[in-house]
Design a protein around this motif. Structure first.
Motif, PDB file in Angstrom:
ATOM      1  N   LEU A  27      -3.788   6.382  -5.032  1.00 20.21           N
ATOM      2  CA  LEU A  27      -5.387   5.923  -4.994  1.00 20.21           C
ATOM      3  C   LEU A  27      -5.820   6.322  -3.421  1.00 20.21           C
ATOM      4  O   LEU A  27      -6.833   6.846  -3.181  1.00 20.21           O
ATOM      5  CB  LEU A  27      -5.416   4.628  -5.033  1.00 20.21           C
ATOM      6  N   LEU A  28      -4.812   6.012  -2.469  1.00 20.46           N
ATOM      7  CA  LEU A  28      -5.245   6.313  -1.168  1.00 20.46           C
ATOM      8  C   LEU A  28      -5.442   7.684  -0.797  1.00 20.46           C
ATOM      9  O   LEU A  28      -6.408   8.203  -0.183  1.00 20.46           O
ATOM     10  CB  LEU A  28      -4.012   5.664  -0.276  1.00 20.46           C
TER      11      LEU A  28
ATOM     12  N   ALA B 218      -8.804   8.483  -2.140  1.00 18.45           N
ATOM     13  CA  ALA B 218      -9.781   8.071  -1.273  1.00 18.45           C
ATOM     14  C   ALA B 218      -9.806   8.766  -0.120  1.00 18.45           C
ATOM     15  O   ALA B 218     -11.018   9.199   0.267  1.00 18.45           O
ATOM     16  CB  ALA B 218      -9.700   6.588  -1.033  1.00 18.45           C
TER      17      ALA B 218
ATOM     18  N   TYR C  38       0.843  -1.264   0.095  1.00 22.38           N
ATOM     19  CA  TYR C  38      -0.042  -0.090  -0.076  1.00 22.38           C
ATOM     20  C   TYR C  38       0.766   1.334  -0.134  1.00 22.38           C
ATOM     21  O   TYR C  38       0.379   2.243  -0.085  1.00 22.38           O
ATOM     22  CB  TYR C  38      -0.945   0.193   1.341  1.00 22.38           C
TER      23      TYR C  38
ATOM     24  N   ALA D 166      -9.184   1.501  -1.262  1.00 18.82           N
ATOM     25  CA  ALA D 166      -8.306   1.413  -2.369  1.00 18.82           C
ATOM     26  C   ALA D 166      -8.064   0.204  -3.016  1.00 18.82           C
ATOM     27  O   ALA D 166      -7.972   0.009  -4.238  1.00 18.82           O
ATOM     28  CB  ALA D 166      -6.756   2.147  -1.922  1.00 18.82           C
TER      29      ALA D 166
END
Ligand code: ATP
Ligand code: MG
Ligand code: MG
Ligand code: MG
Length: 459
Positions: free
Chosen positions: A251-252, A255, A243, A273
């Motif tokens: 992406l995180l 989000a 991650y 994610a």
């Protein structure tokens, strides 16, 4: 190195070694009703391994999109709990169809890791199948691997895509993320902690397993390898968790902005994610949320993601808003994400809107019940009501239970389910007589998630 550069380096290295670059196939295996989703790079080559289909090349390389969220390889429950598991990931793989076998497969992998990527040998650990003297000799005598970083294992070193199909002993390469991370080497009691992370599996395809469980030798020994792009990216980017790689960080962040959470290490954010990738790619490949088979797995993943947003305090629908960030990140490698962005957003949005109607109330009911819960088991009747009235698939309730250190009374749930089936059967019988008499069109009766929770014949 960025993820995209690693993908290119892999494809180019193997192309330089006479491999034909083959595009990723769909997540819905076109050739295999026994398989839920494409779970490895070899799936599109299954018939070639079995000798049922010939191709104009005998060496191939690919970066295959994979989903492991059901069936034999199911990592849904691992997401958010380990550093290394996703529901959706990309598998880099090189393949030999009756061409090279163990020696070259091992040489290629080692050269790619140590020369092309420049990884230090001391960080790598190798395993082979307990019975595989040939592979052990190649690693120890020819490649000069240290016996201190080598082990022979049993089940972990025999790979199969499902209960039937091509399979064989394998050799795996692990990366040691260092003493700061808890966990022991492969084969030790705590090898499942994430210090030594498996990065590459070299499968020596030698057998076909048939439905009776028997192993039959394949017409030609072959090679199938798979390396998780996200895991090797973590290694190359000097981070421990998948991650933390470039792609996931973006992406995180997206989000986090959408649901209002700036802790990028927050577990629920990671789950979201992860899940947007499997959901978006599944829809791009034609799966739609439903109460059956593949569509039901997709529905369950969407609802889990939505529940995690809810847990972060975000009560409005949000999940579909992440598709744009994903298309931005992965659209170059997978143009279909851009082409189908609107279709994906629409499908997710509809599904979220539907679940939003019951999620809040279901959570309130559950929270209330848990406040006065005696013991550590959520009663089966409640699990059933959540499922039946509020649309909480049991794995979603299980996910909540796990966070709170509770278990589900599945036997009690099954009993409620059986009682409902009985009622439906009785009602169905009556309805049939009635409709026949009146010559009405027979209606298909809704049996909840009955036959779908086991995913039918799909493995
Ligand atoms: P693990 O033991 O870590 O669950 P595995 O043995 O199930 O992995 P394989 O079936 O051997 O994995 O798949 C080949 C490679 O694909 C793995 O070595 C790993 O790099 C990658 N991989 C497997 N499962 C996942 C996943 N859920 N998420 C990301 N990468 C994965
Ligand atoms: Mg696994
Ligand atoms: Mg493994
Ligand atoms: Mg493995």
């Amino acid at each position: 190195m960025k993820s995209a550069e690693i993908r290119d380096a892999f494809l180019n290295y193997f192309a330089g070694q006479g491999h034909t670059i083959v595009p990723s196939s769909s997540l819905v295996p076109g050739n295999d009703p026994t398989l839920l989703f494409t779970n490895a790079g070899m799936v599109q080559f299954k018939e070639t391994f079995l000798g049922q289909e010939s191709r104009p090349y005998n060496r191939a390389v690919s970066s295959q999109r994979c989903v492991r969220a059901g069936g034999k390889h199911n990592d849904l429950e691992n997401v958010g709990y380990t550093a290394r598991h996703h529901t959706f990931f990309e598998m880099l793989g090189n393949f030999s169809f009756g061409d090279y076998f163990k020696r070259e497969a091992i040489q290629f992998a080692w050269t790619f890791l140590t020369d092309v990527l420049g990884l230090p040998e001391e960080r790598l650990w190798v395993t082979v199948h307990i019975s595989d003297d040939e592979a052990a000799d190649i690693w120890l005598k020819e490649m000069g691997i240290s016996p201190d970083r080598f082990s022979r294992l049993d089940e972990d070193n025999f790979w199969q895509m499902g209960d039937t199909g091509p399979c064989g002993p394998c050799s795996e390469i692990f990366y040691d993320h260092g003493e700061d991370v808890p966990g022991g080497p492969p084969g030790s009691d705590d090898d499942d902690l994430d210090r030594y992370i498996e990065i590459w599996n070299l499968v020596f395809m030698q057998y076909e397993r048939t439905a009776d469980g028997e192993l039959h030798p394949l017409p030609k020994p072959s090679v199938d390898t798979g390396m998780g792009l996200e895991r090797i990216a973590a290694v190359m980017q000097g981070v421990h968790s998948n991650y933390e790689i470039d792609l996931f960080q973006a992406l995180l962040k997206a989000a986090g902005e959408i649901v209002g959470c700036d802790d990028l290490e927050e577990k629920s954010l990671r789950v979201i994610a992860d899940h947007i990738r499997s959901c978006a790619f599944l829809i791009a490949d034609g799966v739609m949320p439903s109460n059956e088979g593949r569509g039901f797995v997709l529905r369950r993943i969407i609802r889990r993601a939505v529940r995690h947003g809810h847990k972060l305090g975000h009560k409005e629908i949000f999940f579909h808003k992440l598709v744009a960030a994903l298309a931005e990140q992965m659209g170059d490698a997978y143009p279909e994400l851009r082409d189908k962005q609107q279709i994906i957003e629409k499908a997710l949005r509809k599904e979220e809107e539907q679940f939003a109607k019951t999620l809040d109330k279901g959570m309130a009911l559950l929270d209330d019940a848990l406040n006065s819960l005696e013991g550590t088991e959520i009663p089966g009747k409640l699990v059933f009501t959540l499922h039946d009235t509020y649309g909480f698939p049991t794995d979603l309730t299980q996910d909540i239970a796990r966070e709170r250190g509770l278990a589900l009374d599945m036997a009690g749930y099954e009993k409620e389910m059986e009682a409902q089936r009985e009622r439906a059967r009785a009602a169905g019988k009556f309805k049939q007589d009635y409709t026949e008499a009146l010559d009405l069109e027979d209606e298909t009766e809704f049996l909840g998630y009955e036959s779908t929770e086991s995913e039918g014949t799909v493995v």
